[in-house]
Design a protein around this motif. Structure first.
Motif, mmCIF file in Angstrom:
data_model
loop_
_atom_site.group_PDB
_atom_site.id
_atom_site.type_symbol
_atom_site.label_atom_id
_atom_site.label_comp_id
_atom_site.label_asym_id
_atom_site.label_seq_id
_atom_site.Cartn_x
_atom_site.Cartn_y
_atom_site.Cartn_z
ATOM 1 N N TRP A 6 0.816 -1.302 0.127
ATOM 2 C CA TRP A 6 0.083 -0.015 -0.144
ATOM 3 C C TRP A 6 0.820 1.205 0.007
ATOM 4 O O TRP A 6 0.365 2.317 0.415
ATOM 5 C CB TRP A 6 -0.898 0.221 1.217
ATOM 6 C CG TRP A 6 -1.609 -1.208 1.383
ATOM 7 C CD1 TRP A 6 -3.009 -1.352 0.900
ATOM 8 C CD2 TRP A 6 -1.809 -2.217 2.609
ATOM 9 N NE1 TRP A 6 -3.410 -2.631 1.337
ATOM 10 C CE2 TRP A 6 -2.600 -3.001 2.310
ATOM 11 C CE3 TRP A 6 -0.635 -2.371 3.360
ATOM 12 C CZ2 TRP A 6 -2.753 -4.239 3.289
ATOM 13 C CZ3 TRP A 6 -0.860 -3.476 4.336
ATOM 14 C CH2 TRP A 6 -1.984 -4.448 4.223
ATOM 15 N N ALA A 7 2.105 0.972 -0.466
ATOM 16 C CA ALA A 7 3.008 2.402 0.012
ATOM 17 C C ALA A 7 4.064 2.376 -1.692
ATOM 18 O O ALA A 7 4.415 3.557 -1.873
ATOM 19 C CB ALA A 7 3.864 1.859 0.999
ATOM 20 N N LEU A 8 4.177 1.437 -2.068
ATOM 21 C CA LEU A 8 5.051 1.312 -3.303
ATOM 22 C C LEU A 8 4.599 0.628 -4.444
ATOM 23 O O LEU A 8 3.453 0.267 -4.404
ATOM 24 C CB LEU A 8 6.274 0.198 -2.878
ATOM 25 C CG LEU A 8 7.063 0.517 -1.663
ATOM 26 C CD1 LEU A 8 7.983 -0.535 -1.387
ATOM 27 C CD2 LEU A 8 7.862 1.819 -1.633
ATOM 28 N N GLY A 9 4.988 0.885 -5.591
ATOM 29 C CA GLY A 9 4.661 0.162 -6.981
ATOM 30 C C GLY A 9 3.721 1.070 -7.647
ATOM 31 O O GLY A 9 2.981 2.165 -7.345
ATOM 32 N N SER A 10 3.529 0.601 -8.996
ATOM 33 C CA SER A 10 2.378 1.156 -9.744
ATOM 34 C C SER A 10 2.284 0.556 -11.009
ATOM 35 O O SER A 10 3.041 -0.364 -11.279
ATOM 36 C CB SER A 10 3.211 2.441 -10.478
ATOM 37 O OG SER A 10 2.650 2.925 -11.728
ATOM 38 N N GLY A 11 1.013 0.401 -11.386
ATOM 39 C CA GLY A 11 0.455 -0.611 -12.375
ATOM 40 C C GLY A 11 1.154 -0.245 -13.882
ATOM 41 O O GLY A 11 1.130 -1.092 -14.826
ATOM 42 N N LYS A 12 1.574 0.921 -13.923
ATOM 43 C CA LYS A 12 2.236 1.523 -15.203
ATOM 44 C C LYS A 12 3.671 1.035 -15.185
ATOM 45 O O LYS A 12 4.423 1.292 -16.362
ATOM 46 C CB LYS A 12 1.963 3.001 -15.234
ATOM 47 C CG LYS A 12 0.766 3.542 -14.985
ATOM 48 C CD LYS A 12 0.717 5.042 -15.376
ATOM 49 C CE LYS A 12 -0.743 5.697 -15.249
ATOM 50 N NZ LYS A 12 -0.846 6.993 -15.199
#
Ligand SMILES: *[C@@H]1O[C@H](CO)[C@@H](O)[C@H](O)[C@H]1NC(C)=O
Length: 419
Positions: free
Chosen positions: A127-133
């Motif tokens: 819930w803090a890192l990452g991106s679907g892109k």
């Protein structure tokens, strides 16, 4: 004189090996690759701690910077702009659903009147890192869209530290409701009977929570027909399940790190971490945690004996006073879908749950599979005996793991046959 560079090289090699080496179970394949990956994360986290301590940047924001730099370095392709990438048939657009940024992947239209399947995806990253892109999420969603001839919608919900619970969940729910509206489904030529919700890790948490809410929402005319959860996070009452204990030192998701993600998500004080490690937050002292609620996360009853081994439950008689109150949302089913009652679970869509043996979250997934089944929901549980948390995202060279590729293949095959 001539020995000096040799000695220095040797010393450096030993130092690097010492930094990189972690003992791993024999079942984990490609152990050195996992150790290198882990060392990368550790270095990023140590750098972030230092920068936060110096007051230069927020801990999470500097981790994001490092991991993005890292991904850019290894992928080199920068799939972050829409349209770029390896699936020329898939149309990619960055738009908003009910004000929430989403990336939509559309396979080529199948001709007049031909309906396609739909899938909404929530990425992981505590819930803090990452991106679907970015990185493998973009690659996986393109692949799913292309191979399954499915419209995939990847949701860019807001993250910690910008926001905390319930906002990330509410972002996902709003995007889901928009997606399931008859107008939007018609616009994308999606069969309303064949729409999935899916996600990994923290995204699996959001997918499970959103699936429950839509399932019990009487105003929703279209509902998700299936849910596909990849090593989901599902509960915050017990951080001493057999899998939390067995895998507490297995990369890349260490037990204290997962607890920290929870505290961040729930907007609680991070200094509570040591108390959560020993389950002080869910002691018998807290009357709000009823025996009924406890039974919903009771691994002694919900896990098959094979996973219980000789672990003993840790139920604290008397934890620190008022601790449960300091963790808002601790008992909120929208944060912990495993706490939902059987009447809610009974309405949930058919489920695919992927679990990994070497994952602190293994038992969250196994318990949810069992409880859904007990409530009459059909569940497929793909368990990877050599899997570790995060493997599903490591499919691209040079950080590709055989188990990651098998896990992704299994997921796509299940969707192919069940969506
Ligand atoms: C857990 O709670 C007990 C009772 O209040 C307290 O004595 C103990 O120090 C707590 N443990 C931690 C790690 O804070």
């Amino acid at each position: 004189m001539r020995l000096k560079p040799v000695a220095l090289t040797l010393l450096l090699t030993v130092a690097v090996a010492y930094y990189v080496y972690v003992p791993l179970p024999d079942a984990i394949q490609e152990p050195w690759k996992l150790m290198m990956l882990n060392a990368g994360f550790r270095a990023a986290s140590q750098m972030a701690t230092l920068k936060a301590w110096l007051g230069l940047d927020h801990y999470i924001r500097s981790i994001r910077q490092s991991t993005e730099g890292f991904e850019g370095m290894i992928n080199g392709l920068g799939t972050s702009e829409p349209g770029g990438g390896v699936m020329p048939g898939v149309k990619v657009s960055d738009i908003t659903f009910a004000g929430i940024p989403v990336r939509v992947y559309e396979p080529p239209a199948g001709g007049e009147g031909h309906l396609r399947r739909g899938l909404m995806y929530f990425h992981g990253g505590g819930w803090a890192l990452g991106s679907g892109k970015k990185g493998s999420y973009d690659a996986i969603n393109r692949m799913v869209s292309d191979e399954l001839n499915t419209v995939v919608v990847s949701v860019e919900y807001r993250l910690y530290p910008e926001v905390h619970f319930p906002l990330p969940y509410l972002d996902c729910l709003a995007a889901a409701k928009h997606f399931l509206s008859p107008e939007v489904l018609a616009k994308y030529a999606i069969d309303p009977e064949r729409v999935a919700v899916s996600g990994d890790s923290a995204g699996g948490n959001l997918a499970a929570a959103v699936a429950q809410e839509i399932a019990i929402d009487d105003t929703a005319t279209v509902k998700f027909s299936i849910q596909a959860l990849v090593y989901p996070v599902l509960q915050a009452l017990d951080f001493n399940t057999p899998s939390y204990l067995q895998n507490q030192e297995i990369p890349i998701l260490y037990r204290p790190v997962m607890i920290r993600f929870w505290l961040q998500y729930l907007g609680a004080d991070l200094s509570l971490q040591p108390q959560l490690l020993v389950n002080n937050h869910s002691s018998l002292h807290h009357s709000a945690i009823t025996p009924e609620l406890r039974s919903r996360v009771d691994w002694t009853a919900l896990l098959p004996p094979k996973y219980k081994k000789s672990y003993k439950p840790l139920v604290v008689e008397k934890g620190s006073q008022g601790l449960a109150k300091e963790v808002p949302g601790l008992l909120d089913v929208r944060a912990s879908p495993l706490l939902a009652g059987p009447e809610v679970l009974a309405k949930c869509p058919r489920a695919y749950i992927l679990t990994c043996e070497y994952d602190v979250l293994r038992d969250d997934g196994l318990m949810y599979a069992r409880r859904l089944q007990d409530a009459g929901v059909m569940v497929t549980n793909d368990h990877y005996e050599d899997g570790f948390h995060g493997c599903f995202s490591f499919i691209a060279w040079p950080l590709d793991f055989d188990v990651g590729k098998r896990a992704l293949r299994g997921y796509i095959n299940w969707l192919q046959n069940n969506l």
